[in-house]
Design a protein around this motif. Structure first.
Motif, PDB file in Angstrom:
ATOM      1  N   ARG A  68       0.869  -1.179   0.000  1.00 22.64           N
ATOM      2  CA  ARG A  68       0.000   0.000   0.000  1.00 22.64           C
ATOM      3  C   ARG A  68       0.901   1.223   0.000  1.00 22.64           C
ATOM      4  O   ARG A  68       1.680   1.399   0.934  1.00 22.64           O
ATOM      5  CB  ARG A  68      -0.913   0.022   1.226  1.00 22.64           C
ATOM      6  CG  ARG A  68      -2.004  -1.011   1.178  1.00 22.64           C
ATOM      7  CD  ARG A  68      -2.811  -0.968   2.468  1.00 22.64           C
ATOM      8  NE  ARG A  68      -3.962  -1.834   2.362  1.00 22.64           N
ATOM      9  CZ  ARG A  68      -5.211  -1.402   2.264  1.00 22.64           C
ATOM     10  NH1 ARG A  68      -5.471  -0.118   2.272  1.00 22.64           N
ATOM     11  NH2 ARG A  68      -6.200  -2.258   2.179  1.00 22.64           N
ATOM     12  N   SER A 113     -13.038   1.212   3.549  1.00 20.03           N
ATOM     13  CA  SER A 113     -12.171   1.498   2.418  1.00 20.03           C
ATOM     14  C   SER A 113     -12.736   0.780   1.196  1.00 20.03           C
ATOM     15  O   SER A 113     -12.835  -0.451   1.196  1.00 20.03           O
ATOM     16  CB  SER A 113     -10.749   1.013   2.715  1.00 20.03           C
ATOM     17  OG  SER A 113      -9.914   1.201   1.610  1.00 20.03           O
ATOM     18  N   ARG A 114     -13.118   1.550   0.199  1.00 18.95           N
ATOM     19  CA  ARG A 114     -13.714   0.990  -1.017  1.00 18.95           C
ATOM     20  C   ARG A 114     -14.937   0.129  -0.713  1.00 18.95           C
ATOM     21  O   ARG A 114     -15.126  -0.934  -1.295  1.00 18.95           O
ATOM     22  CB  ARG A 114     -12.681   0.198  -1.796  1.00 18.95           C
ATOM     23  CG  ARG A 114     -11.520   1.036  -2.258  1.00 18.95           C
ATOM     24  CD  ARG A 114     -10.545   0.234  -3.069  1.00 18.95           C
ATOM     25  NE  ARG A 114      -9.281   0.955  -3.098  1.00 18.95           N
ATOM     26  CZ  ARG A 114      -8.108   0.399  -2.873  1.00 18.95           C
ATOM     27  NH1 ARG A 114      -8.013  -0.878  -2.609  1.00 18.95           N
ATOM     28  NH2 ARG A 114      -7.028   1.119  -2.910  1.00 18.95           N
ATOM     29  N   GLY A 115     -15.733   0.546   0.256  1.00 23.91           N
ATOM     30  CA  GLY A 115     -16.959  -0.155   0.590  1.00 23.91           C
ATOM     31  C   GLY A 115     -16.786  -1.394   1.453  1.00 23.91           C
ATOM     32  O   GLY A 115     -17.748  -2.095   1.725  1.00 23.91           O
ATOM     33  N   ARG A 116     -15.562  -1.673   1.910  1.00 22.76           N
ATOM     34  CA  ARG A 116     -15.296  -2.844   2.758  1.00 22.76           C
ATOM     35  C   ARG A 116     -14.818  -2.384   4.127  1.00 22.76           C
ATOM     36  O   ARG A 116     -14.116  -1.383   4.249  1.00 22.76           O
ATOM     37  CB  ARG A 116     -14.237  -3.744   2.131  1.00 22.76           C
ATOM     38  CG  ARG A 116     -14.735  -4.488   0.890  1.00 22.76           C
ATOM     39  CD  ARG A 116     -13.707  -5.456   0.352  1.00 22.76           C
ATOM     40  NE  ARG A 116     -13.213  -6.425   1.308  1.00 22.76           N
ATOM     41  CZ  ARG A 116     -13.732  -7.629   1.513  1.00 22.76           C
ATOM     42  NH1 ARG A 116     -14.788  -8.005   0.832  1.00 22.76           N
ATOM     43  NH2 ARG A 116     -13.197  -8.453   2.385  1.00 22.76           N
TER      44      ARG A 116
END
Length: 132
Positions: A68, A113-116
């Motif tokens: 990351r 984060s990103r829907g998770r």
């Protein structure tokens, strides 16, 4: 007649046996994980909200090394029978004992984060292998 609907009545041995025989292996494992979360006093992942401090438990489904922003990050998917969340250890390439199929308890602040749901650098405790 009782006032409880059938789903809320205590099931007899025969009914429980029929339910187990007609359920898939995945359903049985999910139910076992949900019960484990309740007995350990942990929050169900499906009930976790953004920015909430939680303690969750479950089984690691996958473990991958995914950098990351140029920093190594060990990423694992934790599943408790109700939902899944990503557990990320920044700056780590591996952690002894963190492997697919291992059960653990993790504590920290949930973020989205990103829907998770994601738990960054949690405090964690590995659960014993095999039956407890």
């Amino acid at each position: 007649m009782s006032a409880l609907p059938r789903s809320e009545k205590p099931a007899g041995r025969f009914r429980r046996m029929l339910d187990r025989l007609s359920s898939s292996q995945e359903d049985l494992e999910s139910e076992e994980l949900r019960e484990d979360a309740e007995t350990t006093g942990c929050t169900r992942i499906g009930d976790c909200q953004d920015r909430q401090i939680v303690t969750v438990t479950g089984t690691l489904r996958t473990v991958t090394l995914r950098p990351r922003a140029g920093v190594p990050a060990l990423e694992a998917e934790l599943f408790d029978g109700s939902a899944a969340l990503d557990v990320v250890w920044l700056g780590r390439r591996s952690i002894v004992g963190i492997e697919p199929g291992r059960r653990l308890i993790a504590s920290g602040r949930i973020s989205l984060s990103r829907g998770r749901r994601v738990l960054f650098n949690p405090k964690y405790e590995l659960r014993p292998l095999g039956r407890e």
